[in-house]
Design a protein around this motif. Sequence first.
Motif, PDB file in Angstrom:
ATOM      1  N   GLN A  85     -62.874 -16.734 -55.853  1.00 39.76           N
ATOM      2  CA  GLN A  85     -62.036 -15.672 -55.320  1.00 39.76           C
ATOM      3  C   GLN A  85     -61.670 -14.690 -56.425  1.00 39.76           C
ATOM      4  O   GLN A  85     -61.227 -15.108 -57.500  1.00 39.76           O
TER       5      GLN A  85
ATOM      6  N   THR B 169     -58.223 -14.814 -58.811  1.00 38.81           N
ATOM      7  CA  THR B 169     -57.601 -16.135 -58.920  1.00 38.81           C
ATOM      8  C   THR B 169     -58.510 -17.168 -59.562  1.00 38.81           C
ATOM      9  O   THR B 169     -58.030 -18.098 -60.193  1.00 38.81           O
TER      10      THR B 169
ATOM     11  N   TYR C  20     -60.094 -19.306 -57.912  1.00 40.12           N
ATOM     12  CA  TYR C  20     -60.205 -20.434 -56.980  1.00 40.12           C
ATOM     13  C   TYR C  20     -61.524 -20.333 -56.220  1.00 40.12           C
ATOM     14  O   TYR C  20     -62.054 -19.243 -56.010  1.00 40.12           O
TER      15      TYR C  20
ATOM     16  N   TYR D  51     -61.049 -15.180 -47.678  1.00 37.63           N
ATOM     17  CA  TYR D  51     -60.968 -15.543 -49.088  1.00 37.63           C
ATOM     18  C   TYR D  51     -61.947 -14.734 -49.929  1.00 37.63           C
ATOM     19  O   TYR D  51     -61.624 -14.314 -51.030  1.00 37.63           O
TER      20      TYR D  51
END
Length: 123
Positions: free
Chosen positions: A45, A48, A50, A114
């Motif tokens: 992402q 981030t 993530y 996302y």
Amino acid sequence: MPRRAYSVAFSIGLLGLAIGPVASQSGNHGQGHAENHDWYQQLKQPGTGYSCCNGTTNGIEGDCRPTRAYQTDDGTWRALINGRWVPVPPRVVLQQLAPDGNSHICASRSGMIYCFLGGSPKS
């Protein structure tokens, strides 16, 4: 078999070939995830770090899948998610192409996006 019957059967076969790729890019949750999971799990992402992909947990398909998408005149993307065209927030757009050159989206069942990869040029 009469000539007309051959013509109808041939037309139905062509329709099936045309619908197949579209159905696999419908943006429906879980559809097409397994075929692309190996490279989906490498996506991160923006901002981030993530993972975009939650993988498969307890037999439930992951969040990433092929979809259809297009870019509007102002440069924003719209993608098909579970049968609805939705705007893609610019903050989730990854600046890379998918290995197949098509559009892909990672979004929850509720529609939270996302990550998104736009196709080249439209897919």
